[in-house]
Design an enzyme around this catalytic site. Structure first.
Site, PDB file in Angstrom:
ATOM      1  N   GLU A   1      25.024   4.145 -38.395  1.00 39.33           N
ATOM      2  CA  GLU A   1      23.969   3.147 -38.183  1.00 39.33           C
ATOM      3  C   GLU A   1      22.817   3.636 -37.318  1.00 39.33           C
ATOM      4  O   GLU A   1      22.622   3.138 -36.211  1.00 39.33           O
ATOM      5  CB  GLU A   1      24.574   1.920 -37.498  1.00 39.33           C
ATOM      6  CG  GLU A   1      25.736   1.323 -38.234  1.00 39.33           C
ATOM      7  CD  GLU A   1      26.464   0.253 -37.424  1.00 39.33           C
ATOM      8  OE1 GLU A   1      27.338  -0.396 -37.984  1.00 39.33           O
ATOM      9  OE2 GLU A   1      26.164   0.089 -36.226  1.00 39.33           O
TER      10      GLU A   1
ATOM     11  N   ARG B   1      17.125   4.234 -33.710  1.00 37.67           N
ATOM     12  CA  ARG B   1      16.167   5.024 -32.944  1.00 37.67           C
ATOM     13  C   ARG B   1      15.788   6.334 -33.651  1.00 37.67           C
ATOM     14  O   ARG B   1      14.612   6.685 -33.747  1.00 37.67           O
ATOM     15  CB  ARG B   1      16.802   5.355 -31.580  1.00 37.67           C
ATOM     16  CG  ARG B   1      15.909   6.116 -30.626  1.00 37.67           C
ATOM     17  CD  ARG B   1      16.725   6.640 -29.431  1.00 37.67           C
ATOM     18  NE  ARG B   1      17.615   5.644 -28.876  1.00 37.67           N
ATOM     19  CZ  ARG B   1      17.279   4.798 -27.903  1.00 37.67           C
ATOM     20  NH1 ARG B   1      16.099   4.830 -27.358  1.00 37.67           N
ATOM     21  NH2 ARG B   1      18.162   3.912 -27.461  1.00 37.67           N
TER      22      ARG B   1
ATOM     23  N   ARG C   1      10.362  -0.203 -22.110  1.00 42.09           N
ATOM     24  CA  ARG C   1      11.438   0.749 -21.841  1.00 42.09           C
ATOM     25  C   ARG C   1      11.308   1.470 -20.491  1.00 42.09           C
ATOM     26  O   ARG C   1      12.301   1.612 -19.777  1.00 42.09           O
ATOM     27  CB  ARG C   1      11.585   1.752 -22.997  1.00 42.09           C
ATOM     28  CG  ARG C   1      11.899   1.053 -24.343  1.00 42.09           C
ATOM     29  CD  ARG C   1      12.307   2.012 -25.433  1.00 42.09           C
ATOM     30  NE  ARG C   1      13.591   2.611 -25.152  1.00 42.09           N
ATOM     31  CZ  ARG C   1      13.772   3.820 -24.693  1.00 42.09           C
ATOM     32  NH1 ARG C   1      12.739   4.622 -24.510  1.00 42.09           N
ATOM     33  NH2 ARG C   1      14.969   4.261 -24.423  1.00 42.09           N
TER      34      ARG C   1
ATOM     35  N   CYS D   1       0.702  -7.947 -15.080  1.00 41.92           N
ATOM     36  CA  CYS D   1       0.718  -8.283 -13.658  1.00 41.92           C
ATOM     37  C   CYS D   1       2.089  -8.054 -13.058  1.00 41.92           C
ATOM     38  O   CYS D   1       2.833  -9.008 -12.800  1.00 41.92           O
ATOM     39  CB  CYS D   1       0.263  -9.716 -13.464  1.00 41.92           C
ATOM     40  SG  CYS D   1      -1.509  -9.794 -13.550  1.00 41.92           S
TER      41      CYS D   1
ATOM     42  N   TYR E   1      12.379   0.576 -30.353  1.00 39.73           N
ATOM     43  CA  TYR E   1      12.618  -0.343 -29.234  1.00 39.73           C
ATOM     44  C   TYR E   1      11.378  -0.586 -28.379  1.00 39.73           C
ATOM     45  O   TYR E   1      11.468  -0.776 -27.170  1.00 39.73           O
ATOM     46  CB  TYR E   1      13.792   0.139 -28.369  1.00 39.73           C
ATOM     47  CG  TYR E   1      15.072   0.251 -29.152  1.00 39.73           C
ATOM     48  CD1 TYR E   1      15.735  -0.884 -29.594  1.00 39.73           C
ATOM     49  CD2 TYR E   1      15.604   1.494 -29.497  1.00 39.73           C
ATOM     50  CE1 TYR E   1      16.901  -0.786 -30.350  1.00 39.73           C
ATOM     51  CE2 TYR E   1      16.766   1.596 -30.253  1.00 39.73           C
ATOM     52  CZ  TYR E   1      17.406   0.445 -30.666  1.00 39.73           C
ATOM     53  OH  TYR E   1      18.549   0.538 -31.414  1.00 39.73           O
TER      54      TYR E   1
HETATM   55  N1  LLP Z   1      24.705  -0.221 -34.237  1.00 40.05           N
HETATM   56  C1  LLP Z   1      24.956  -1.109 -33.248  1.00 40.05           C
HETATM   57  C2  LLP Z   1      26.127  -1.971 -33.355  1.00 40.05           C
HETATM   58  C3  LLP Z   1      24.097  -1.179 -32.151  1.00 40.05           C
HETATM   59  O1  LLP Z   1      24.342  -2.055 -31.183  1.00 40.05           O
HETATM   60  C4  LLP Z   1      22.964  -0.329 -32.075  1.00 40.05           C
HETATM   61  C5  LLP Z   1      22.040  -0.397 -30.953  1.00 40.05           C
HETATM   62  C6  LLP Z   1      22.728   0.554 -33.151  1.00 40.05           C
HETATM   63  C7  LLP Z   1      23.634   0.594 -34.201  1.00 40.05           C
HETATM   64  C8  LLP Z   1      21.543   1.476 -33.216  1.00 40.05           C
HETATM   65  O2  LLP Z   1      21.512   2.373 -32.147  1.00 40.05           O
HETATM   66  P1  LLP Z   1      20.400   3.544 -32.188  1.00 40.05           P
HETATM   67  O3  LLP Z   1      20.752   4.452 -33.324  1.00 40.05           O
HETATM   68  O4  LLP Z   1      19.091   2.900 -32.370  1.00 40.05           O
HETATM   69  O5  LLP Z   1      20.496   4.203 -30.870  1.00 40.05           O
HETATM   70  N2  LLP Z   1      16.905  -1.178 -26.252  1.00 40.05           N
HETATM   71  C9  LLP Z   1      17.596   0.057 -25.966  1.00 40.05           C
HETATM   72  C10 LLP Z   1      18.555   0.418 -27.066  1.00 40.05           C
HETATM   73  C11 LLP Z   1      19.565  -0.661 -27.345  1.00 40.05           C
HETATM   74  C12 LLP Z   1      20.470  -0.307 -28.489  1.00 40.05           C
HETATM   75  C13 LLP Z   1      21.269  -1.483 -28.917  1.00 40.05           C
HETATM   76  N3  LLP Z   1      22.163  -1.253 -29.995  1.00 40.05           N
HETATM   77  C14 LLP Z   1      16.570   1.169 -25.746  1.00 40.05           C
HETATM   78  O6  LLP Z   1      15.381   0.897 -25.817  1.00 40.05           O
HETATM   79  O7  LLP Z   1      16.944   2.308 -25.449  1.00 40.05           O
END
Ligand code: LLP
Length: 437
Positions: free
Chosen positions: A294, A297, A334, A365, A394
Site C-alpha cells: 500500500e 508517499r 509536516r 499566525c 501529506y
Molecule cells: N496503509 C495504511 C494502513 C496506512 O495507515 C498508511 C499511512 C499507508 C498505507 C500509506 O503509508 P505511506 O506509504 O504513505 O507511507 N501524515 C504522515 C504520514 C501518516 C501515514 C498514515 N498512514 C506524514 O506526513 O508523514
C-alpha cells in the site's frame, strides 16, 4: 545553486532552462506561477506513473500474485484517482470521502480496500453498497458492527483483520503504528488476534481471507517489514490455516526529502519483503498468500513541487534572517507537526550560487509555522519564486483553512502542458458552509 544533489528529490522531468528557471514536465515554473498564482502545487505526471509502474514491476516480478494499492491519504483528487485507475493499481481508502473521489471517477470497487480504526456505520454501509473488495477490520467493535451492516444488506463481505505485530519501525512517534500500544490493530501478543480470527471465521456475513499490518511511515529500513512478516506468518499458519489467502504489509515506503537521507530503492523493499514472505511460508509449509502493498508517499512525494512567492523578510539579532512566503502550515503542516525536513530553492534563479542561509517561514499566525529552518539560497528578494521539492505527499491531503486562508491550486504537468486539476479556493468557498443569520 548546486542542482546535482537535488536531482533525486526533484521530479524526474526537472530541468533548468537558459533563463535559470526550474522546468517541470516541460513547463517553466515561473510561467506556471504567473498563470495560476501562488502558492501552487505542481504534480509531475511522469513521476507518479513511473512510481506506480516501479511498484508493480518490482513486486510482481518477484511475486506475481501481488496487488498494489495506492494509499489515497497521501494525496487524492479526481485527476489522481483516475491516474491510479489508468495505472491499474487498486486503492486504500480510510473514509467515505476518499471513497467518494474514487467512485466519482468510476474506479472499480472490487479494487478498493477500506481501512480505518473507527469507520462509522454509514461509511461501512457505503462501502458495502458500492461492494468494495475488502474491508480491513481494525477491532472487535468493528467486527460486530460490520457483521450487522452486512447482514442488513444481505452481503457476505471479504475482510482482512488488521493485527498489531508489535514491531517498532523507528519512525516519528506520531507516525508509528506497528507497536502494541498503537491505537490501530488487534495485538497478537496477548491472544486478542486469535480471538478475532475465531470470531470473524465463524461469522455468517464476513469472509475472512487474510491479515494486514501497517507499521508506520516513513520507514527507512527494510528490517521492520521482515520482522513483522515473520511474526505474522507464524501466527497465520497456526490460527488461520487455509483461510490465509492474503497478507497486507501496509505502506510506509520512504521518499527522499533531503540529500543526506536517501531511502531504500523500491526493489530493495520488494526483495526484502518477498524474500521474507516466501521463506516464512516455506518454514511453516503453507502456500504463499497474495501480497498486498500500500504505497502512498512513495508514489506522490517526489512528483510534487510547492511554489511560493517570497514576500517579507527580517533579520534577528544574532544574524539569522527570515524570509516569509505566501503559504505555510495551512498547505504543508509536516514541518510544524513532525519537524519534517525539506530543502528550498529559488525556481527563478537556479543558475545563481547559493550564498545565504535563511529560515523560510510561512504566513500563518503561529511561530511554529516554518517550512525550512536552514535553507541555502542565492540571497532571496521579495517576488522570488521559492520551490519546495518532495511536497506531493501529506501536504495538500492535510491542508486546512487555518486563518481562513485559501487552499492552493493544483496543476498536473506533462509534455509541456499544464492541466489545472484543482482551482484555488475563493472567499466564497470559505463562506459557503456557514449558516447565517
Ligand atoms: N496503509 C495504511 C494502513 C496506512 O495507515 C498508511 C499511512 C499507508 C498505507 C500509506 O503509508 P505511506 O506509504 O504513505 O507511507 N501524515 C504522515 C504520514 C501518516 C501515514 C498514515 N498512514 C506524514 O506526513 O508523514
Amino acid at each position: 545553486m548546486e542542482l546535482e544533489p537535488l536531482l533525486p528529490i526533484l521530479p524526474l522531468t526537472a530541468q533548468v532552462n537558459t533563463s535559470g528557471h526550474l522546468v517541470l514536465g516541460g513547463c517553466d515554473t515561473v510561467e506556471l506561477a504567473h498563470r495560476f498564482g501562488t502558492p501552487l502545487y505542481v504534480l509531475d505526471e511522469l513521476t507518479m506513473r513511473t512510481m506506480c509502474r516501479q511498484f508493480r514491476h518490482e513486486f510482481r516480478s518477484r511475486h506475481p500474485d501481488t496487488t498494489i494499492i495506492y494509499a489515497c491519504k497521501a494525496y487524492i483528487g479526481l485527476a489522481m484517482a483516475s491516474l491510479v485507475a489508468q495505472e491499474d493499481l487498486g486503492a486504500d481508502v480510510v473514509s467515505g470521502g476518499e471513497l467518494a473521489f474514487l467512485i466519482t471517477v468510476g474506479f472499480s470497487p472490487e479494487k478498493i480496500y477500506f481501512h480505518g480504526n473507527n469507520k462509522s456505520p454509514q461509511e461501512l454501509e457505503e462501502a458495502l453498497r458500492y461492494q468494495v473488495g475488502r474491508v480491513v477490520v481494525d477491532n472487535f467493535y468493528e467486527l460486530e458492527l460490520l457483521e450487522r451492516v452486512a447482514a442488513q444488506l444481505g452481503r457476505r463481505q471479504p475482510v482482512l483483520l488488521r493485527i498489531s505485530p508489535g514491531v517498532d519501525p523507528h519512525t516519528h512517534a506520531k507516525t508509528t503504528t506497528g507497536t502494541v500500544e498503537s491505537k490501530f490493530g488487534i495485538p497478537i501478543a496477548d491472544g486478542q488476534a486469535r480471538e478475532a480470527v475465531a470470531k470473524a471465521g465463524s461469522s455468517e456475513h464476513l469472509e475472512l481471507v487474510g491479515l494486514h499490518f501497517h507499521l508506520g511511515s516513513p520507514i527507512f529500513d527494510v528490517a521492520p517489514y521482515q520482522e513483522a512478516i515473520r511474526i505474522t506468518i507464524g501466527f497465520a499458519a497456526d490460527a488461520l490455516g487455509p483461510r490465509f489467502q492474503e497478507l497486507g504489509v501496509g505502506g510506509g515506503f520512504a521518499a527522499q526529502y533531503v540529500p543526506q537521507q536517501p531511502p531504500p530503492s523500491i526493489s530493495a523493499y520488494a526483495e526484502a519483503i518477498v524474500h521474507a514472505l516466501k521463506e516464512e511460508c516455506r518454514r511453516y509449509r503453507i502456500p504463499t498468500p497474495r501480497l498486498v502493498v500500500e504505497p502512498g508517499r512513495a508514489i506522490v512525494a517526489r512528483a510534487g513541487v510547492a511554489l511560493y512567492t517570497v514576500g517579507a523578510w527580517k533579520a534577528v539579532p544574532g544574524g539569522k534572517r527570515y524570509i516569509s512566503v505566501d503559504g505555510g502550515m495551512g498547505d504543508n503542516i509536516r514541518p510544524a507537526l513532525y519537524g519534517a525536513q525539506y530543502v528550498a530553492l529559488l525556481a527563478n534563479r537556479l543558475l545563481e550560487p547559493a550564498t545565504e542561509r535563511v529560515t523560510v517561514a510561512g504566513k500563518f499566525c503561529e511561530s511554529g509555522d516554518v517550512l525550512v529552518w536552514d535553507a541555502h539560497l542565492p540571497s532571496p528578494r521579495p517576488g522570488d519564486l521559492l520551490a519546495i521539492p518532495a511536497a506531493g505527499a501529506y501536504t495538500l491531503a492535510m491542508a486546512s483553512n487555518y486563518n481562513a486562508s485559501l487552499r492552493p491550486a493544483v496543476v498536473m504537468v506533462k509534455d509541456g502542458e499544464a492541466r489545472l486539476v484543482r482551482r484555488r479556493e475563493t472567499y466564497k468557498d470559505l463562506l459557503q458552509c456557514e449558516v447565517w443569520p
